[in-house]
Motif scaffolding. Structure first.
Motif, PDB file in Angstrom:
ATOM      1  N   ILE A   1       0.856  -1.186   0.000  1.00  0.00           N
ATOM      2  CA  ILE A   1       0.000   0.000   0.000  1.00  0.00           C
ATOM      3  C   ILE A   1       0.888   1.231   0.000  1.00  0.00           C
ATOM      4  N   ILE A   2       0.711   2.103  -0.982  1.00  0.00           N
ATOM      5  CA  ILE A   2       1.494   3.323  -1.100  1.00  0.00           C
ATOM      6  C   ILE A   2       0.634   4.480  -0.636  1.00  0.00           C
ATOM      7  N   LYS A   3       1.083   5.202   0.377  1.00  0.00           N
ATOM      8  CA  LYS A   3       0.305   6.286   0.952  1.00  0.00           C
ATOM      9  C   LYS A   3       0.732   7.623   0.362  1.00  0.00           C
ATOM     10  N   LEU A   4      -0.238   8.405  -0.036  1.00  0.00           N
ATOM     11  CA  LEU A   4       0.012   9.732  -0.580  1.00  0.00           C
ATOM     12  C   LEU A   4      -0.600  10.759   0.359  1.00  0.00           C
ATOM     13  N   ASP A   5       0.212  11.702   0.816  1.00  0.00           N
ATOM     14  CA  ASP A   5      -0.268  12.697   1.779  1.00  0.00           C
ATOM     15  C   ASP A   5      -1.018  13.792   1.053  1.00  0.00           C
ATOM     16  N   ASN A   6      -2.310  13.873   1.289  1.00  0.00           N
ATOM     17  CA  ASN A   6      -3.146  14.854   0.596  1.00  0.00           C
ATOM     18  C   ASN A   6      -4.272  15.280   1.529  1.00  0.00           C
ATOM     19  N   SER A   7      -3.904  15.598   2.794  1.00  0.00           N
ATOM     20  CA  SER A   7      -4.893  15.806   3.836  1.00  0.00           C
ATOM     21  C   SER A   7      -5.664  17.091   3.639  1.00  0.00           C
ATOM     22  N   ASP A   8      -6.940  17.064   3.976  1.00  0.00           N
ATOM     23  CA  ASP A   8      -7.803  18.232   3.919  1.00  0.00           C
ATOM     24  C   ASP A   8      -9.113  17.830   4.577  1.00  0.00           C
ATOM     25  N   SER A   9      -9.983  18.801   4.849  1.00  0.00           N
ATOM     26  CA  SER A   9     -11.271  18.496   5.439  1.00  0.00           C
ATOM     27  C   SER A   9     -12.251  18.080   4.351  1.00  0.00           C
ATOM     28  N   CYS A  10     -13.356  17.453   4.781  1.00  0.00           N
ATOM     29  CA  CYS A  10     -14.410  16.999   3.868  1.00  0.00           C
ATOM     30  C   CYS A  10     -13.885  16.013   2.842  1.00  0.00           C
ATOM     31  N   PHE A  11     -12.889  15.226   3.212  1.00  0.00           N
ATOM     32  CA  PHE A  11     -12.334  14.208   2.328  1.00  0.00           C
ATOM     33  C   PHE A  11     -12.584  12.830   2.928  1.00  0.00           C
ATOM     34  N   ILE A  12     -12.575  11.836   2.088  1.00  0.00           N
ATOM     35  CA  ILE A  12     -12.582  10.443   2.555  1.00  0.00           C
ATOM     36  C   ILE A  12     -11.292   9.794   2.073  1.00  0.00           C
ATOM     37  N   THR A  13     -10.834   8.832   2.843  1.00  0.00           N
ATOM     38  CA  THR A  13      -9.623   8.096   2.489  1.00  0.00           C
ATOM     39  C   THR A  13     -10.009   6.701   2.012  1.00  0.00           C
ATOM     40  N   ALA A  14      -9.460   6.283   0.873  1.00  0.00           N
ATOM     41  CA  ALA A  14      -9.776   4.964   0.330  1.00  0.00           C
ATOM     42  C   ALA A  14      -8.554   4.404  -0.381  1.00  0.00           C
ATOM     43  N   ASN A  15      -8.457   3.086  -0.406  1.00  0.00           N
ATOM     44  CA  ASN A  15      -7.411   2.424  -1.185  1.00  0.00           C
ATOM     45  C   ASN A  15      -7.910   2.255  -2.619  1.00  0.00           C
ATOM     46  N   VAL A  16      -7.028   2.488  -3.582  1.00  0.00           N
ATOM     47  CA  VAL A  16      -7.380   2.365  -4.994  1.00  0.00           C
ATOM     48  C   VAL A  16      -6.605   1.207  -5.599  1.00  0.00           C
ATOM     49  N   THR A  17      -7.313   0.259  -6.201  1.00  0.00           N
ATOM     50  CA  THR A  17      -6.669  -0.865  -6.877  1.00  0.00           C
ATOM     51  C   THR A  17      -7.131  -0.928  -8.322  1.00  0.00           C
ATOM     52  N   ASN A  18      -6.380  -1.661  -9.113  1.00  0.00           N
ATOM     53  CA  ASN A  18      -6.642  -1.777 -10.549  1.00  0.00           C
ATOM     54  C   ASN A  18      -6.693  -3.250 -10.912  1.00  0.00           C
ATOM     55  N   SER A  19      -7.660  -3.646 -11.703  1.00  0.00           N
ATOM     56  CA  SER A  19      -7.826  -5.054 -12.060  1.00  0.00           C
ATOM     57  C   SER A  19      -6.633  -5.621 -12.798  1.00  0.00           C
ATOM     58  N   HIS A  20      -5.813  -4.764 -13.409  1.00  0.00           N
ATOM     59  CA  HIS A  20      -4.651  -5.252 -14.147  1.00  0.00           C
ATOM     60  C   HIS A  20      -3.430  -5.416 -13.258  1.00  0.00           C
ATOM     61  N   ASN A  21      -3.462  -4.810 -12.066  1.00  0.00           N
ATOM     62  CA  ASN A  21      -2.329  -4.945 -11.158  1.00  0.00           C
ATOM     63  C   ASN A  21      -2.811  -4.671  -9.752  1.00  0.00           C
ATOM     64  N   ASP A  22      -3.543  -5.651  -9.168  1.00  0.00           N
ATOM     65  CA  ASP A  22      -4.123  -5.428  -7.847  1.00  0.00           C
ATOM     66  C   ASP A  22      -3.153  -5.760  -6.725  1.00  0.00           C
ATOM     67  N   ALA A  23      -1.854  -5.964  -7.055  1.00  0.00           N
ATOM     68  CA  ALA A  23      -0.855  -6.191  -6.018  1.00  0.00           C
ATOM     69  C   ALA A  23      -0.461  -4.892  -5.329  1.00  0.00           C
ATOM     70  N   VAL A  24      -0.752  -3.751  -5.983  1.00  0.00           N
ATOM     71  CA  VAL A  24      -0.405  -2.447  -5.426  1.00  0.00           C
ATOM     72  C   VAL A  24      -1.675  -1.649  -5.180  1.00  0.00           C
ATOM     73  N   ALA A  25      -1.792  -1.095  -3.982  1.00  0.00           N
ATOM     74  CA  ALA A  25      -2.940  -0.249  -3.648  1.00  0.00           C
ATOM     75  C   ALA A  25      -2.436   1.128  -3.248  1.00  0.00           C
ATOM     76  N   PHE A  26      -3.026   2.169  -3.847  1.00  0.00           N
ATOM     77  CA  PHE A  26      -2.687   3.544  -3.496  1.00  0.00           C
ATOM     78  C   PHE A  26      -3.708   4.047  -2.485  1.00  0.00           C
ATOM     79  N   GLU A  27      -3.235   4.485  -1.318  1.00  0.00           N
ATOM     80  CA  GLU A  27      -4.146   5.072  -0.332  1.00  0.00           C
ATOM     81  C   GLU A  27      -4.249   6.562  -0.629  1.00  0.00           C
ATOM     82  N   MET A  28      -5.456   7.038  -0.971  1.00  0.00           N
ATOM     83  CA  MET A  28      -5.640   8.418  -1.383  1.00  0.00           C
ATOM     84  C   MET A  28      -6.840   9.051  -0.700  1.00  0.00           C
ATOM     85  N   LYS A  29      -6.860  10.389  -0.729  1.00  0.00           N
ATOM     86  CA  LYS A  29      -7.993  11.159  -0.203  1.00  0.00           C
ATOM     87  C   LYS A  29      -8.745  11.795  -1.366  1.00  0.00           C
ATOM     88  N   PHE A  30     -10.058  11.734  -1.306  1.00  0.00           N
ATOM     89  CA  PHE A  30     -10.902  12.328  -2.333  1.00  0.00           C
ATOM     90  C   PHE A  30     -11.951  13.213  -1.656  1.00  0.00           C
TER      91      PHE A  30
END
Length: 244
Positions: A4-33
């Motif tokens: 899991i690769i964490k990207l610092d993108n903190s702010d209010s009114c955001f949710i944090t979720a892991n993002v995976t891809n069907s072509h390479n689900d061995a890596v998950a990006f933890e991101m805020k949206f």
């Protein structure tokens, strides 16, 4: 997922979720949206992360490995689907499910140079953010650590002379005494292993691994461990007959 690769993108009114891809689900990006972006806007952001196309991708929501729902309404706000952190957004490129015969469809492939020039590829994203193998300082530190571990491993292995007495300490197991009977590689495994005949039946084998004999001892008296777990010295057999 293995990483899991964490990207610092903190702010209010955001949710944090892991993002995976069907072509390479061995890596998950933890991101805020932001919760107030639409699913259509979310897909555009996911293009950068996954390399997929916003116009064809399918976005699914998971809690761990359990499917929750499909984020199918492009006009809906992300907060309509997700109100808490810790969920997983999984991107599936829609062309995968069209049912084409892969053997008959001509495949489109980019050359190495063409792929390097793409600005919306996963590789470019990792480069721009200096993640993983594209972080030169981190890779140098990892390489230095591997080199030091290999040197220490070899140094300890050189001390493990055949028929020397030793003491073996492995986390989660009792300290065991025995005699070194093998020093070298094991078929199908990487690295150096020390074969020990223990004084007690606290081992796992009789000196054989996967049918190959490396030394001979009674059943459950043999074991193979890392040189880092072996201390060579004057360790006489313990007198277990005197114990109550």
């Amino acid at each position: 997922m293995s990483e899991i690769i964490k990207l610092d993108n903190s702010d209010s009114c955001f949710i944090t979720a892991n993002v995976t891809n069907s072509h390479n689900d061995a890596v998950a990006f933890e991101m805020k949206f932001a919760k107030d972006i639409t699913i259509s806007q979310l897909k555009s952001k996911l293009e950068i992360i996954t390399g997929g196309s916003a116009s064809t991708m399918k976005v699914e929501l998971y809690k761990g490995d359990s499917y929750v729902t499909s984020l199918s309404n492009n006009d809906a706000k992300l907060g309509f689907y997700i109100n808490c952190d810790g969920l997983r957004i999984h991107v599936v490129d829609s062309f995968v499910s069209f049912g084409f015969d892969n053997e008959k469809v001509e495949k489109f492939e980019l050359s190495k140079d063409q792929y390097e020039q793409k600005t919306n590829s996963v590789r470019n994203f990792l480069k721009q953010n200096k993640i993983g193998k594209y972080n030169e300082e981190e890779m140098k530190q990892m390489e230095e650590k591997r080199r030091e571990q290999a040197e220490e491993m070899q140094k300890r292995a050189d001390l493990c002379i055949l028929n020397s007495r030793c003491q073996v300490t492995v986390p989660g197991n009792p300290t065991r005494r025995g005699t070194i009977k093998y020093n070298g590689e094991l078929e199908g495994k990487n690295g150096i292993f020390i074969g020990v005949q223990y004084d007690e039946p606290l081992g796992k084998n009789n000196g054989s691994v996967n049918g190959k004999v490396y030394f001979v001892c009674p059943p459950n008296y043999g074991g193979f461990v890392s040189p880092l777990s072996v201390e060579v010295g004057d360790f006489p057999p313990e007198d277990f007959d005197d114990e109550l």
